[in-house]
Design a protein around this motif. Sequence first.
Motif: not given
Length: 1727
Positions: A762-781
């Motif tokens: 499993i890849r390290e992925e953030r679980k907190d959604p970003d309101p600016r992005v609807q389709d996926f949860i963006p990484d920090t960078w």
Amino acid sequence: MINISKFRSETQRAARMEERYTGILEEMSKLILENMPKADYSSLFNDFVESEFFLIDGDSLLVTCVCEKSLKPGQSLHFFYLVERYLLDVISKGGHFAIVFFKDAEYAYFRVPGLLTLRTALIMHLQKNTAIDVWTEFSGCLSEEWSITLSQSCPYFLIIADEGLNDQQTHLFNFLVIQSWAAKVNIALFSGQTSDIIRLYAYFMQSSYSKQLFFKQFEREIMIDYKTLIQQLEKYRDLDLTTLFGDLTFNNMVEKACETMSLLRQLWPEGSDIRRALCVTSCSLFLEMYHSFLENREKKASKKMSKVKQEQGRCLTLKDVEDFCKLHCLSVVFHLHLPLSQRACSRFVTSDWTKDLKTVFKMKQWCEYFILSNVHMIEFWSLDLLHLSDFSDEPLLKNIAFYYENENAEGLDLNVGDVIMKEYVHLWDTVSKLVGKFEVGNSFPLRTTECHFLKKTPSPVKETSQKKMPNLGFIPMSCALVDEFTGDILKDLPFLKSDDPIVSSLVKHKEFDELVHWHSHRPLSDDYDRTKANFNEYTRDPRYLRSVQKYHVFQRFYGNSLESVSSKLIITQGAKLKKDCSKSKSTKTRETKADIIARENKKRLIAKEEQREEQKWNTLSSSIEKEMKSNLSSGMQKLEEFLKSCKSNSVKVQAEKVGLMVCLTAWKKHCRVEGETKDFSIAVDMMKRIHSLLDKHSELLQEADRKLIARCLVCLGFDELANSLYPTQDEAGDIKMKKRDKYSVGIGPVRFQLQYMGHHLIREERKDPDPRVQDFIPDTWQRELLDVVDNNESAVIVAPTSSGKTYASYYCMEKVLKESDEGVVVYVSPTKALVNQVAATVQNRYTKILPAGQVVCGVFTRDYRHDALNCQVLVTVPACFEILLLAPHRQSWVKRIRYVIFDEVHCLGGEIGAEIWEHLLVTIRCPFLALSATISNPQHLTEWLQSVKRYWKQVDSAMGKRTFSKRNSASRGSHHEDQGQARQSYQVRLVIYGERYNDLEKHICFVRQDDVCFDHFHPCAALTIDHIEKYGFPSDLAFSPRESIQLYDAMLQVWKSWPQAQNLCPENFTHLKNKIVIKKLDARKYEESLKEEFTNWIKNGNEKQARMVLQKLRPDFHDYSGRMLDFFPQLVEKLREMDKLPALFFLFKLSSVEGCAENACDFLEVKEEKKRPPKADKEAHVMANRLRKVKKSLEKQQKIGDGKYQKPSRRLDQSIMSEAERDYLLRSLEKNLEIPQDCTYADRKAIDDESLQMVFSRVNNQRKGDTLKQLARRGIGFHHSSMSAKEKQLVEILFRKGFIRVVTATGTLALGVNMPCKSVVFAQNSIYLDALNFRQMAGRAGRRGQDLLGDVYFFDIPLPKIEKLIKSKVPELRGQFPLSISLILRLMLLASKADDPEDGKAKALSVLRHSLLSFKRPRVTDMLKLYFLYSLQFLVKEGHIDQEGNPTGFAGLVSHLHYHEPSNLVFVSFLVRGLFHNLCQPTHEGSKYFSEDIMEKLVLVLANLFGRKYIPAKFQDANVKFYQSKVFLDDLPEDFSEALLEYNTQVTEDFAAFLRIVSRLADMKQEYQLPLSKIEFTGKEHEDSPLVSHLMSYREGRTAVSPFVCLSGNFDVDLLRPGVSDNVVLNTIGINHTQAPVLWPHRFDSRGRKLPLNAYALDFYKHGSLVGLEQDNRIHQGEAYHLLKDFYLTIKSISVSLRELCENEEDNVVLAFEQLSESFREKFEKV
């Protein structure tokens, strides 16, 4: 320069002996000559300055430099300067090479012993005084040792001369060429090489199977002829020695030389400088030999008295020769004591030596050779070889001889000076002591005889006067842009006075009479206006509107194939957003009634969603479970598909548990049946379900669920992990343990996860959604990128391919679209293929209701445009965007730009168009995003761009309130622009992300027993101990988890007592121990620890063990001697069997790209043919005939049915029966002709028939349309730059859809084109396959969301090349020479004619000030300022601008043709002189038609200007029959040729004056050093010697020429010579003749041979055949199509421009160009 013709004549005797050869020499020569015109003229190092390992043939290097026109015979220091300057140039461009000198090659010089000495000195100098790797141990190129070395070092190419100094040497070169091709080493020619700041161009002849086969077929004959040639040259040498030295053999002379040196060692035990030692030993040995030579003559005199008396008249006496040796000793003293600065001021004597000296020179040079080549024999003697390069200076010797023979003899007696006197006496005394046979005369006087050594000539001393040179000074200019850019240096420069003839002649020249009705000042339409517009927004024609609708439907279909994203409707909300932003914090925190209602509604929606997902699972669960039980693999695939689409976590948990139970059952069943050999894929599936449950849904798990997981872990043998999750009491008992062992995987849980499920981690992925992005949860960078866009900042973004960096681009577009209807985003793409993809993606993603006439997306390329200036998202290529940015009348549109996105910004370092990327980055005023996957110096790039932004901040600040108020009062568009500008941040951020989502694993392919085999290639196998010690592990050299395990196991096997073995054991490693869910980041930490430990092994002295580890990890590679590409179809088949398709196969020749695709298709057709029943074809034929008859019958019935009289019932029955029969026949025929599944790579389910036909129909009229459709039906395609956009789109769409699964391609797919795949195969080696392109291409492997592992295969790539690709760093971006005359003219046009002059001037100034080349380099900045001033002088003199910097004359036409500098300048020069009006005379008065003869002459002129493609000089020697083409382009007509000579002469004079001014920037300390070895020739000038002052007082006219080159008599006045070498000019000023806007009608190589021009354009105009160009002109059809297209576009562009400039409808030139344009178009469209 050596006299080659003289050298050739001396070797004619040897030619008579050639009847003993087998004839293979001629065949070899023929093969090489036939391949020369096919040679690619390309950069030896790739675009981004990183080179392969290659070889330079030392003798070719020597011959090339010796034949340099500026070099005079006997001037060794100038020769070494040429060699070092060339080698330094190669090294500075990233060259990694070795120089090889073969022992046998020495035989070719025995006729000219002076070159033998030079060759020996060169080898010693390179070995002793430089760090260059010099190989001298090989006897010849056909030796076994050489073959072994080639196979071990694997050089990619060998640089070699195509012609020797004589026929024998040419044969030796040919042997080396043929042998290199046989060893799969390519050939690059010295002839025709050119260089710029970061590239070296050469003719490149690739090795091929046919060339390798030639060597195999004739190997015996080649060996025989090689031995015969060497034997012949050896006899030739002995014959020459006998003539000079009598009975003394070669070995006798070696002994004599050693004796002389031994004597000198006794006289000078403390050692010596090589120049002193060589001088005294060679003189003494020569005097003894000459003494013997005279004695032998006297002995013969008694036998043949009369004949000898005649000979003695032509022979020097011993006293004459002594005098000559004294002069030589004095010249050597000058070498020793005079600095180069003084020697460079020596007068140059042009007189030749007398014929009497011929034997003297030859004998003396032999003696020097014997001494120098045996220096190493004298042991324990200190010999300083530092100044070996300065062992000979014949021009200086002539200068001294001239003084003593003429001036001294006439009474001029000058003292040599005490120091020189003392040194000279010391040398001559030593010579006296070394000569044992006779008494040598005293050191003074120097001349004791009256014999003249120099011939009498009328003007013996070369004139160095400046009278021929133009006045030194710039024309005064009065222009704000000039003052601002160059103001700081103007005060130090010479300027011409107003009464100077040059300035006074600037009064407008009288134009040619025919041009009086031409409006040359009239603004021309630009490339935007002339580019074909696909659509006209004002047309209401229904057919036209349907075609527009059809286009948009296709674009959405194309975009949808690229990404499955639903279209989004954009609503402008700029004002609303601003209002929301102004809300106070208190209102934000208070929850209103509306907020509560919204929250409750959201809860209800979520509940409904849960219910729907529950129902869906209930419906599907039984079928999925059933599928899993019957076929676990396909069942798991269906389960994964359901989990991807499911939006409810609770339902996902249920589905995962069902999957886990099925896996558990399947595992137990498998273990009971299989016994000891276990299929771990079931266990992997089980662990995947456990990972998913524990990592993603742990909070939803019940105790029972944890118990189930623990049971599974116990079953796999992971008891400790099970206890940590759900503690249970161990049940003892042997039976229980045996049962466990039966089910256990037999290895630890950590090793199991890393080794067998590494890419599933499993890849390290953030679980907190970003309101600016609807389709996926963006990484920090990725969030940082969104912040950049939100803050209107700029950013350089470096992240791997497929990492998601492009999302920021679309977020940026969406933001601008939402803000207003006016703002524009420009997306700059490096290729047209990528432009088409991005445009389709934008059109598929966004829809927006806009005012009439405006659209969301537009495109502008050189081929076509639509909606470019009325769109909000413009997708374009750099050259077209530059046209808009620099067009004065487009500035109001430019001000609407809010953001620019530069994709693949590393093209800034590319070969073609790199400077345009620079211009764009420094000209735009808005923020930008610069994206790339491969930049190694992003910090430097970011700093440079930040400096540009600082400039724009100062400019905006300086414009102040006045500009701001102006903008506010302007139009609505401008108002929006101001809002954008006001919010802009001038910050440039650097965002770097290094982690790939997918693992990449490499594999090596080889052929064994006619079968394609594979072996895994561990990344460590590419490394060496030295590389790790010097550089460590490359930063982007990542391991897959299983590769980490392999490294650990290898380290443990090699070093049994390894201290860290336990700590780094996977089961004990801190970040892995007792983890049920190991993540990708954990594996990465383990990898880093292993790398660190392995590096420590090397640091701590355990190199032996480390070397064994690397050896253990190397693959078992088997080289194949045949043609690997013959096995291409088998390779594809193997990949299909391994389920590794879809795949991209990268090749680098157009013929190979198409050929391999067609071969794979043929393979499948043959396979199908074998499977097809014998009678199937006959049955299909019968059915087809029957179907034709049924169709005719139906058509007949239809016609009868349409008549007045009909009997319905019977005809209806008949019709129904016919239709039923037709349908049956259609089905049967389709089944008969259906391609079996194993005979095609196409996935028929991937696309419906209607869509497939739509894609196919678009290429019906394309050149390769039928071929592509045929291949596509087999699931195969090819993709390269010579295809049309529609052809490329067919391949791209069908590959993305999954219908095509095999694509062969060139590097066109490396630059961002969205075609991810499962596997990437490198199937052909090339100079273009470098570290950067490797990463770009390999990055396509592994489709995000589909493949967790990407595979890279190397097929027919040498092992050392693979290692280099894997371990090499991505090369750094470097700046190019940023200015050209045309660019400066365009900037002056912008500054003076822009809609907003202040803004135009600021942009022009930004381009001038901010080149990447000059960043942090003030000396380069000053040089560019001077070049800018020179360019202005040129433009003023040519009448393109006035002294105020305003455009005049045909400035618009020159700038319009800026692609073709300097041809554009020459073309306008011809036009102004009236040459085209003289040529273009119609067939008769009043006619508008021009004869074919006129048209062909016009094409001849244009081909000489705009169609210049050179052929290697040597090809002219080939006796080849041409069938359709003339091949070699004729010279310009006489009047054009004279005009060109006049133009070139004027430009050369001005450029020479410019070089003299710019020479003040030279670093003279470096100029007095040899460029590479840095050996200095400096020191205090001798003022106490009247003789030195007399001989070296010629300082005038030597300011711009290198002091080394001055030694051969080259001065400033020589800069006026046509085609003067770049080596003549001072090295450190950073500028040379390549920057002069001259167009010499003939180009010559360094040996003075003419390089003919290829007549492809004229030949095509005559015969209209691409096949003829391929057959005769040796140009591949794809390349020829490209070249002809460019040529046609140039003709068309000129034709349109002339029509716009001329008001006379009947002007002959305009009519002729229009006729030619139409005629060429018709011919071109036929192909």
